[in-house]
Design an enzyme around this catalytic site. Structure first.
Site, PDB file in Angstrom:
ATOM      1  N   ASP A 200      38.815  44.995  41.220  1.00 19.28           N
ATOM      2  CA  ASP A 200      39.652  43.536  41.475  1.00 19.28           C
ATOM      3  C   ASP A 200      38.984  42.553  41.310  1.00 19.28           C
ATOM      4  OD1 ASP A 200      42.341  43.053  42.405  1.00 19.28           O
ATOM      5  OD2 ASP A 200      41.165  42.004  44.122  1.00 19.28           O
ATOM      6  N   GLU A 255      38.729  43.883  36.295  1.00 14.51           N
ATOM      7  CA  GLU A 255      39.610  42.913  36.401  1.00 14.51           C
ATOM      8  C   GLU A 255      39.342  41.590  36.013  1.00 14.51           C
ATOM      9  OE1 GLU A 255      43.842  40.852  38.449  1.00 14.51           O
ATOM     10  OE2 GLU A 255      42.052  41.464  39.490  1.00 14.51           O
TER      11      GLU A 255
HETATM   12  C1  GLC Z   1      43.993  40.955  41.790  1.00 11.46           C
HETATM   13  C2  GLC Z   1      45.132  41.860  42.080  1.00 11.46           C
HETATM   14  C3  GLC Z   1      46.300  41.259  42.784  1.00 11.46           C
HETATM   15  C4  GLC Z   1      45.450  40.657  44.043  1.00 11.46           C
HETATM   16  C5  GLC Z   1      44.400  39.622  43.871  1.00 11.46           C
HETATM   17  C6  GLC Z   1      43.733  39.488  45.108  1.00 11.46           C
HETATM   18  O1  GLC Z   1      44.360  39.930  40.897  1.00 11.46           O
HETATM   19  O2  GLC Z   1      45.709  42.547  41.099  1.00 11.46           O
HETATM   20  O3  GLC Z   1      47.364  42.112  43.226  1.00 11.46           O
HETATM   21  O4  GLC Z   1      46.554  39.777  44.630  1.00 11.46           O
HETATM   22  O5  GLC Z   1      43.541  40.385  42.963  1.00 11.46           O
HETATM   23  O6  GLC Z   1      43.015  40.669  45.446  1.00 11.46           O
END
Ligand code: GLC
Length: 509
Positions: A200, A255
């Site tokens: 994440d 991500e």
């Molecule tokens: C990422 C996740 C999202 C979350 C954010 C904070 O973007 O995909 O769902 O709210 O991180 O953890």
């Protein structure tokens, strides 16, 4: 040298709360996922990414973790996790868990201790700054709502940083104890046998020394979309060394929520950072051939160009589903040919194989502070009033047309989008050119995106064409239609015309 498994894998994201319960309940659980793994094997995906199932106050539905090494009782327990992992491996499905290293929950014992006093040994595990209650330490904005990324803690008289909700304080990765603690978390799951991590907001963990203001013209954007500093790369290399010390090609799929493919590409490092990264600019691209050609060209130049491997994703738990964004099932069907036909690893989101649209969520049912409830609607498994959940009123409203768009009904209809997913996944699996081969864009007129895939251990070539325009397109392509987005003419010679919002996979003569 054979390519690592993740280069040819198709990933499938499961959002545990919305996938399937194992007993009548408004939210899904791990045993419910296990009970539906045959659906994933039947479909033909290779790996499952599980969104967070850890203990959490659910302020951000699991992305606010209060214990990194356990399972929230709502989803089961560690024994249920081990059982699910074993059941995946029995079916040759790999399993990724979601690592949330940038922030914990404000209820995590680490933050509870840190907040208890300025002298607490855990104080420096988070990012605190002096100041006065009326002026945050810099101009960084939080995600989800236009508020500062800082919250004043009255009891101890300092601000703490949170790039997301105030309930998600950022961890201080400049503290070696934090690095070690998060490495321990990774070891915990790797030792249990997971095949890797979806990580994440990985680009958020390092912070620019001195926490300088964001440029004034960008200052209304959440800082999380701008945080991009050398320190993070060093930290990722540390995680990568740890993951690589395990046998079995464990994976780091990060991500990187920076809306520039050029910046995303840097997070692959020199083959020593992320194995794979999400790249969201294509997800935000409209259904227009010129825009898509530009995105594809960028991806190949910037990611393939550095010897790295791209990913393709159109839907997830944070964005309006692409079936809703693109506006028709025909387009959603044709879009699958982008996901599975372009060079890179596709990531599918549970329910897209049913052509699900976002649920309409009335104001009194809204639960997500980020406005993302619609894409998180529960997956309908059958036509019955409870759609296989044992309750008729789950945590979020059903997506549109659940009496028709459900796994049971669409599996019985070979003309359904669900069967299209299955056929195209099988065609991809059978073709080394599609999985691993080279890519060459073809000139097929203004409204069509077309390309050829070649090689991949001496197999036949494949051509994919997607017509994003409003009228039929004449295409000079000779070969057999292997899969058509509307199912027409499969097994026959390509007729030379591709309808609007239609796509084909062709085996050239
Ligand atoms: C990422 C996740 C999202 C979350 C954010 C904070 O973007 O995909 O769902 O709210 O991180 O953890």
């Amino acid at each position: 040298m054979t390519a690592p498994w993740w280069r040819s894998a198709v990933f499938y994201q499961v959002y545990p709360r919305s996938f399937a319960p194992s007993r009548p309940a408004p939210t899904g659980d791990l045993a419910g996922i296990e009970a539906h793994l045959d659906h994933l094997s039947w479909l033909g995906v290779d790996a499952v990414w599980l969104s967070p199932f850890y203990p959490s106050p659910q302020a951000d539905f699991g992305y606010d973790v209060s214990d990194y090494c356990d399972v929230d009782p709502a989803y089961g327990d560690l024994a249920a996790f081990d059982k699910l992992l074993g059941a995946c491996h029995e079916r040759d499905l790999r399993l990724l868990v979601d690592l949330v290293p940038n922030h914990s929950s404000d209820r995590h014992p680490w933050f509870v201790a840190a907040r208890s006093s300025r002298d607490d040994p855990k104080r420096d595990w988070y990012i605190w700054r002096d100041g006065t209650p009326d002026e945050p330490p810099n101009n960084w904005m939080a995600a989800f709502s236009p508020v500062p990324a800082w919250t004043w803690d009255d009891a101890t008289g300092q601000w703490y940083l949170h790039q997301f909700l105030p309930q998600q304080p950022d961890l201080n990765w400049d503290n070696p104890e934090v690095v070690e603690a998060m490495h321990d978390v990774m070891r915990f799951w790797l030792d249990r046998g997971v095949d890797g991590f979806r990580i994440d907001v990985i680009h958020g963990i390092g912070k620019e020394p001195g926490l300088p203001d964001d440029p004034p013209d960008m200052a209304r954007l959440p800082h999380a979309t701008l945080n991009d500093t050398a320190r993070t790369h060093e930290l990722i290399r540390g995680m990568r060394a740890l993951v690589d010390s395990y046998p079995g090609d464990r994976l780091m799929l990060g991500e990187v929520y920076l809306l520039s493919t050029e910046r995303v590409a840097t997070y692959y490092g020199e083959g020593d950072e992320l194995h794979l990264s999400f790249n969201f600019p294509p997800l935000y691209t409209r259904w227009r051939a010129d825009r898509w050609r530009a995105q594809i060209a960028d991806t190949h130049r910037l990611i393939d160009g550095r010897g790295a491997w791209a990913t393709w994703v159109l839907s997830n738990h944070d964005n309006v589903r692409h079936r809703s964004r693109y506006g028709s099932e025909n387009r959603a069907r044709a879009a699958l040919f982008l996901l599975l036909g372009l060079r890179g690893s596709p990531v599918l989101y549970a329910g897209e194989e049913l052509g699900l649209e976002d649920a309409v969520v009335p104001p009194d049912r809204v639960v997500d502070p980020g406005g993302r409830d619609g894409c998180r609607a529960p997956v309908p498994w059958s036509a019955a009033a409870d759609h296989g959940w044992g309750v008729t009123d789950p945590w979020l409203p059903w997506p549109p047309e659940p009496e028709r768009r459900n796994v049971e009904d669409l599996s019985a209809d070979t003309s359904s989008i669900l069967h299209l997913y299955r056929r195209l996944l099988a065609a991809r699996r059978a073709s080394p050119a599609l999985r691993l081969g080279d890519f060459e864009m073809l000139d097929a007129g203004p409204d069509v995106v077309a390309w050829r895939r070649t090689g991949g251990a001496g197999s036949g070539h494949r051509i994919v064409a997607v017509n994003m325009g409003p009228s039929p397109a004449a295409l000079e392509l000779a070969g057999t239609v292997l899969v058509a987005s509307d199912g027409a003419g499969e097994g026959s010679p390509f007729p030379g015309t591709l309808g609007p919002d239609r796509a084909v996979l062709i085996e050239p003569v």
